[in-house]
Design a protein around this motif. Structure first.
Motif, PDB file in Angstrom:
ATOM      1  N   GLY A 163       0.808  -1.225   0.000  1.00 23.12           N
ATOM      2  CA  GLY A 163       0.000   0.000   0.000  1.00 23.12           C
ATOM      3  C   GLY A 163       0.833   1.262   0.000  1.00 23.12           C
ATOM      4  N   LEU A 164       1.967   1.252  -0.696  1.00 24.31           N
ATOM      5  CA  LEU A 164       2.853   2.407  -0.729  1.00 24.31           C
ATOM      6  C   LEU A 164       2.504   3.319  -1.902  1.00 24.31           C
ATOM      7  N   PRO A 165       2.703   4.631  -1.732  1.00 27.28           N
ATOM      8  CA  PRO A 165       2.365   5.575  -2.810  1.00 27.28           C
ATOM      9  C   PRO A 165       3.378   5.507  -3.947  1.00 27.28           C
ATOM     10  N   ILE A 166       2.896   5.215  -5.125  1.00 24.62           N
ATOM     11  CA  ILE A 166       3.751   5.145  -6.308  1.00 24.62           C
ATOM     12  C   ILE A 166       2.845   5.290  -7.524  1.00 24.62           C
ATOM     13  N   PRO A 167       3.289   5.969  -8.571  1.00 24.24           N
ATOM     14  CA  PRO A 167       2.456   6.079  -9.777  1.00 24.24           C
ATOM     15  C   PRO A 167       2.131   4.684 -10.329  1.00 24.24           C
ATOM     16  N   GLN A 168       0.878   4.459 -10.609  1.00 27.02           N
ATOM     17  CA  GLN A 168       0.442   3.137 -11.090  1.00 27.02           C
ATOM     18  C   GLN A 168       0.597   3.057 -12.605  1.00 27.02           C
ATOM     19  N   LEU A 169       1.810   3.261 -13.047  1.00 24.72           N
ATOM     20  CA  LEU A 169       2.118   3.250 -14.475  1.00 24.72           C
ATOM     21  C   LEU A 169       3.489   2.616 -14.686  1.00 24.72           C
ATOM     22  N   LEU A 170       3.541   1.672 -15.635  1.00 30.58           N
ATOM     23  CA  LEU A 170       4.780   1.012 -15.991  1.00 30.58           C
ATOM     24  C   LEU A 170       5.050   1.199 -17.476  1.00 30.58           C
ATOM     25  N   ILE A 171       6.292   1.482 -17.821  1.00 28.59           N
ATOM     26  CA  ILE A 171       6.697   1.535 -19.228  1.00 28.59           C
ATOM     27  C   ILE A 171       7.845   0.547 -19.407  1.00 28.59           C
ATOM     28  N   VAL A 172       7.591  -0.485 -20.175  1.00 31.49           N
ATOM     29  CA  VAL A 172       8.601  -1.505 -20.453  1.00 31.49           C
ATOM     30  C   VAL A 172       9.104  -1.250 -21.859  1.00 31.49           C
ATOM     31  N   ASP A 173      10.369  -0.815 -21.960  1.00 38.73           N
ATOM     32  CA  ASP A 173      10.881  -0.333 -23.238  1.00 38.73           C
ATOM     33  C   ASP A 173      12.012  -1.223 -23.756  1.00 38.73           C
ATOM     34  N   SER A 174      11.793  -1.815 -24.911  1.00 40.94           N
ATOM     35  CA  SER A 174      12.828  -2.508 -25.686  1.00 40.94           C
ATOM     36  C   SER A 174      13.512  -3.632 -24.923  1.00 40.94           C
ATOM     37  N   THR A 175      12.731  -4.503 -24.337  1.00 39.35           N
ATOM     38  CA  THR A 175      13.309  -5.631 -23.615  1.00 39.35           C
ATOM     39  C   THR A 175      14.084  -6.560 -24.539  1.00 39.35           C
ATOM     40  N   MET A 176      13.557  -6.789 -25.759  1.00 37.25           N
ATOM     41  CA  MET A 176      14.163  -7.744 -26.681  1.00 37.25           C
ATOM     42  C   MET A 176      15.245  -7.119 -27.565  1.00 37.25           C
ATOM     43  N   LYS A 177      15.430  -5.810 -27.453  1.00 36.10           N
ATOM     44  CA  LYS A 177      16.309  -5.113 -28.398  1.00 36.10           C
ATOM     45  C   LYS A 177      17.749  -5.584 -28.325  1.00 36.10           C
ATOM     46  N   ASN A 178      18.223  -5.864 -27.119  1.00 31.62           N
ATOM     47  CA  ASN A 178      19.646  -6.155 -26.946  1.00 31.62           C
ATOM     48  C   ASN A 178      19.926  -7.627 -26.651  1.00 31.62           C
TER      49      ASN A 178
END
Length: 247
Positions: A163-178
């Motif tokens: 229950g900690l305050p944190i923006p409820q948004l995730l951005i997963v960027d280019s996991t497979m790129k490398n």
């Protein structure tokens, strides 16, 4: 009576009177000194109730300050204890995610420690502190990206559970790129499987944006998903910024 005798008698009487006068004056001075001392004592005694009351008020204020400080210490100790619980949960969640995606070189006997000064996660192979490694030691670009994203997932999972305050948004960027030869592509499939599991469980209230060169089909979602393919110079699948070509 002769004149000399009379004069002597007068001198004797005068000296007697003067002696009595001086003696009386000394007595009066002594009595006056005693009275002045008594007066000073009475003045001091008269001021004592006010002084005592002022000291009692000061003591009451100090007692209130001490009580406030004691409460603050108890609150800080409680926060510190909660903080330790949160850090422990973060360590456990991070290891759980790394094990779920079968991240290379992470075993059941390995330990994870979060440095609360830098918030860097350290891996202790089989609990060996001398062999600890973190972001800077992961190795290839593919492993480093996956390690960092997994840590971000662990942070969000811990925040959701605690229950900690944190923006409820995730951005997963280019996991497979490398992806590099030392990384099994199956690891990345396991990663998306774990990501989708979290988004349907602990992170069900979260929004997630995934940007990658390979699309991993959504699993477990009934609604709320949207996909878009973007290809340079492809009118049917245009990029977000048509004129951008990268570096």
């Amino acid at each position: 009576m002769k004149r000399a005798e009379i004069s002597h008698s007068i001198d004797s009487a005068r000296q007697s009177v003067e002696s009595q006068y001086l003696q009386r004056a000394r007595q009066i001075e002594s009595e006056l000194g005693k009275l002045n001392e008594r007066r000073r004592f009475l003045m001091h005694v008269r001021a004592m109730p006010a002084d005592i009351e002022a000291r009692m008020e000061s003591a009451d204020k100090l007692s209130a300050d001490i009580a406030k400080i004691t409460r603050n210490i108890s609150e800080e100790e409680e926060k510190f204890e909660k903080g330790r619980i949160h850090v422990k949960a973060l360590e456990e969640n991070f290891k759980s995610i790394l094990r779920a995606i079968k991240f290379p070189e992470i075993g059941d006997t390995d330990g994870i420690h979060i440095n609360t000064r830098t918030w860097l996660p350290y891996i202790y192979p089989e609990g060996n502190f001398d062999a600890a490694w973190t972001f800077y030691d992961v190795g290839s670009g593919g492993k480093a990206v996956l390690f960092k994203i997994s840590y971000a997932l662990a942070i969000h999972k811990t925040a959701a559970e605690q229950g900690l305050p944190i923006p409820q948004l995730l951005i997963v960027d280019s996991t497979m790129k490398n992806i590099t030869p030392d990384i099994n592509p199956l690891v990345f499939k396991n990663f998306y499987k774990e990501l989708y599991r979290l988004l349907n469980a602990e992170l069900i209230d979260w929004q997630c944006i995934v940007v990658d060169q390979t699309f991993s089909p959504f699993e477990g979602f009934k609604t709320g998903t949207f996909e878009r393919k973007m290809v340079v110079d492809d009118p049917e699948h245009p990029p977000l910024i048509s004129y951008y070509r990268g570096h």
